[in-house]
Design an enzyme around this catalytic site. Structure first.
Site, mmCIF file in Angstrom:
data_model
loop_
_atom_site.group_PDB
_atom_site.id
_atom_site.type_symbol
_atom_site.label_atom_id
_atom_site.label_comp_id
_atom_site.label_asym_id
_atom_site.label_seq_id
_atom_site.Cartn_x
_atom_site.Cartn_y
_atom_site.Cartn_z
ATOM 1 N N CYS A 195 -13.930 0.334 13.974
ATOM 2 C CA CYS A 195 -12.763 0.891 14.672
ATOM 3 C C CYS A 195 -13.003 2.298 15.214
ATOM 4 C CB CYS A 195 -11.546 0.891 13.755
ATOM 5 S SG CYS A 195 -11.011 -0.768 13.330
ATOM 6 N N HIS A 235 -6.361 5.988 17.098
ATOM 7 C CA HIS A 235 -6.696 4.584 16.859
ATOM 8 C C HIS A 235 -5.464 3.907 16.274
ATOM 9 C CE1 HIS A 235 -8.380 0.922 15.488
ATOM 10 N NE2 HIS A 235 -8.403 1.259 14.211
ATOM 11 N N ASN A 277 -4.138 -3.903 15.888
ATOM 12 C CA ASN A 277 -5.374 -3.111 15.797
ATOM 13 C C ASN A 277 -6.472 -3.839 16.577
ATOM 14 O OD1 ASN A 277 -7.750 -1.880 15.056
ATOM 15 N ND2 ASN A 277 -7.340 -1.883 12.851
HETATM 16 N N1 ACO Z 1 2.568 -10.391 4.119
HETATM 17 C C1 ACO Z 1 3.223 -10.247 2.951
HETATM 18 N N2 ACO Z 1 2.703 -9.630 1.878
HETATM 19 C C2 ACO Z 1 1.455 -9.141 1.994
HETATM 20 C C3 ACO Z 1 0.703 -9.269 3.170
HETATM 21 C C4 ACO Z 1 1.298 -9.922 4.260
HETATM 22 N N3 ACO Z 1 0.686 -10.080 5.446
HETATM 23 N N4 ACO Z 1 -0.507 -8.679 2.998
HETATM 24 C C5 ACO Z 1 -0.522 -8.210 1.733
HETATM 25 N N5 ACO Z 1 0.666 -8.505 1.127
HETATM 26 C C6 ACO Z 1 1.084 -8.165 -0.232
HETATM 27 C C7 ACO Z 1 -0.074 -7.975 -1.181
HETATM 28 O O1 ACO Z 1 -0.525 -9.197 -1.702
HETATM 29 C C8 ACO Z 1 0.558 -7.073 -2.242
HETATM 30 O O2 ACO Z 1 1.296 -7.921 -3.107
HETATM 31 P P1 ACO Z 1 1.377 -7.593 -4.687
HETATM 32 O O3 ACO Z 1 2.030 -6.252 -4.790
HETATM 33 O O4 ACO Z 1 2.205 -8.721 -5.221
HETATM 34 O O5 ACO Z 1 -0.052 -7.579 -5.167
HETATM 35 C C9 ACO Z 1 1.552 -6.216 -1.466
HETATM 36 O O6 ACO Z 1 1.760 -6.910 -0.213
HETATM 37 C C10 ACO Z 1 1.053 -4.806 -1.196
HETATM 38 O O7 ACO Z 1 -0.292 -4.874 -0.696
HETATM 39 P P2 ACO Z 1 -1.061 -3.594 -0.238
HETATM 40 O O8 ACO Z 1 -2.416 -3.978 0.273
HETATM 41 O O9 ACO Z 1 -1.008 -2.551 -1.309
HETATM 42 O O10 ACO Z 1 -0.136 -3.130 0.992
HETATM 43 P P3 ACO Z 1 -0.180 -1.806 1.841
HETATM 44 O O11 ACO Z 1 1.148 -1.139 1.831
HETATM 45 O O12 ACO Z 1 -1.375 -0.960 1.501
HETATM 46 O O13 ACO Z 1 -0.376 -2.348 3.329
HETATM 47 C C11 ACO Z 1 -2.189 -2.553 4.913
HETATM 48 C C12 ACO Z 1 -1.521 -3.107 3.647
HETATM 49 C C13 ACO Z 1 -1.215 -2.713 6.058
HETATM 50 C C14 ACO Z 1 -3.470 -3.330 5.190
HETATM 51 C C15 ACO Z 1 -2.502 -1.045 4.730
HETATM 52 O O14 ACO Z 1 -3.143 -0.856 3.484
HETATM 53 C C16 ACO Z 1 -3.399 -0.485 5.807
HETATM 54 O O15 ACO Z 1 -3.016 -0.344 6.950
HETATM 55 N N6 ACO Z 1 -4.620 -0.045 5.445
HETATM 56 C C17 ACO Z 1 -5.532 0.642 6.348
HETATM 57 C C18 ACO Z 1 -6.115 -0.265 7.359
HETATM 58 C C19 ACO Z 1 -7.057 0.523 8.244
HETATM 59 O O16 ACO Z 1 -6.785 1.640 8.632
HETATM 60 N N7 ACO Z 1 -8.221 -0.013 8.494
HETATM 61 C C20 ACO Z 1 -9.216 0.770 9.199
HETATM 62 C C21 ACO Z 1 -9.439 0.297 10.544
HETATM 63 S S1 ACO Z 1 -9.840 -1.390 10.618
HETATM 64 C C22 ACO Z 1 -11.549 -1.540 10.940
HETATM 65 O O17 ACO Z 1 -12.317 -0.625 10.929
HETATM 66 C C23 ACO Z 1 -12.037 -2.926 11.158
#
Ligand code: ACO
Length: 323
Positions: free
Chosen positions: A114, A250, A280
């Site tokens: 990314c 980004h 993204n």
């Molecule tokens: N729908 C419903 N529930 C979900 C989903 C979904 N699509 N995905 C995960 N959950 C659940 C999980 O299972 C978890 O459930 P649990 O509490 O029962 O275990 C709960 O939601 C919380 O999960 P988290 O992963 O802690 O959620 P978070 O608030 O962190 O959001 C996200 C997840 C959106 C992926 C976030 O962490 C994020 O944006 N991270 C950074 C991503 C990023 O910047 N990536 C870099 C660029 S990408 C690249 O380089 C390819």
């Protein structure tokens, strides 16, 4: 002669297929509410069958060349940021060079996931400032949908396909006024490869693999590291981060963008966000967002623009330019 890399034109391309949160909720255990609340994403575009990363890149590059008033024969450097190349080799940049009809010069891919566009722009800037190359096409293009595990709800809701391109020209700094790339900053910390990776590869499994991410761990790194890169760039340029006209981040997660805006005290009406309709798009997201803001009249020539990204590696970086 003191040379600068000046932005001559920009363009972008999105494939036609729209995939909504409701479409995804019909496939995996998720909901429109969860996706919008946790990421800000409502829908994303998906490349059609037979539509490759190079096709998206070429469509964006043609628009960028048009807006720059340039012909493919003016280009002597093609740098393409992608994680989803058409083939393992040759570089997708070489395929794009041929499809566009760029007759000569260097062409290569940059792989920083990314952060790819910030890495590619920084590389092009250094090439142009040496005087060895005169006109660069810098492209971010992805068909991320091809490496998604469509049964993994934690990643499949996040990504989309698209491409964006900039044309940059080496210009005499005395004549270009204050326009051009002002400062850049790149970083990588390879200790975090496991946080965000693909579980396949040419020399390991012989397969392409699928995206695997420990999203909350990436999230915890993102705001601080991105902010630090922006502060480093602002310091090199001798300005306060809040002095920028436009912040084109980004588009990984609306909450990360807001976190950076708060931490650096940036004016919130100066943030360009396309995440709701595009998701993204990895290396394509910055030039896609930039082009949207140019086309709707927000970003104008002479505006001070900051871009930033964090991606797999972990890689991250920022760049400041006067458009
Ligand atoms: N729908 C419903 N529930 C979900 C989903 C979904 N699509 N995905 C995960 N959950 C659940 C999980 O299972 C978890 O459930 P649990 O509490 O029962 O275990 C709960 O939601 C919380 O999960 P988290 O992963 O802690 O959620 P978070 O608030 O962190 O959001 C996200 C997840 C959106 C992926 C976030 O962490 C994020 O944006 N991270 C950074 C991503 C990023 O910047 N990536 C870099 C660029 S990408 C690249 O380089 C390819």
């Amino acid at each position: 002669m003191n040379l600068k890399s000046v932005l001559a034109g920009a363009g972008s391309y999105l494939p036609g297929n729209v995939l909504s949160n409701a479409d995804l909720a019909a496939r995996v255990d998720t909901s429109d509410e969860w996706i919008r609340a946790r990421t800000g994403i409502k829908s994303r575009r998906i490349a059609g069958e037979g539509e490759f990363t190079s096709d998206l890149a070429v469509a964006a590059a043609r628009k960028a060349l048009d807006s720059a008033g340039k012909d493919p024969s003016d280009v002597d450097l093609v740098i393409l940021a992608t994680t989803t190349p058409d083939k393992t080799f040759p570089a997708t940049a070489a395929i794009v060079q041929a499809k566009l009809g760029v007759p000569a010069g260097a062409a290569f891919d940059v792989q920083a996931v990314c952060s790819g566009f910030v890495y590619a722009l920084t590389t092009a800037d250094k090439f142009l400032r040496t005087g060895d190359h005169k006109c660069a096409l810098v492209i971010g293009a992805e068909t991320f949908s091809r490496i998604i595990d469509w049964e993994d709800r934690s990643t499949c809701v996040l990504f989309g396909d698209g491409a964006g391109a900039w044309v940059l020209e080496a210009q005499d700094a005395e004549k270009s006024g204050d326009r051009g790339v002002i400062a850049t900053e790149l970083q990588c910390d390879g200790r975090f490869t496991d946080y965000l990776h693909v579980d396949g590869g040419v020399s390991s499994t012989g397969t392409v693999g699928h995206v695997r991410m420990q999203g909350n761990k990436v999230f915890r790194q993102a705001i601080e590291r991105i902010s630090d890169a922006m502060i480093a760039v602002a310091r090199k340029a001798g300005i306060a981060p809040s002095a920028i006209d436009w912040f084109v981040p980004h588009q990984a997660n609306e909450r990360i963008i807001h976190g950076v805006v708060e931490r650096l005290n940036l004016p919130s009406d100066r943030v360009v966000s396309t995440i709701a309709e595009q998701g993204n798009t990895s290396a394509a997201s910055i030039p896609l967002a930039f082009d949207a803001a140019v086309r709707d009249g927000r970003i104008k020539p002479g505006d001070l623009v900051m871009i930033e990204a964090m991606g797999g590696g972990l890689t991250w970086g920022a760049a400041l330019l006067r458009a």
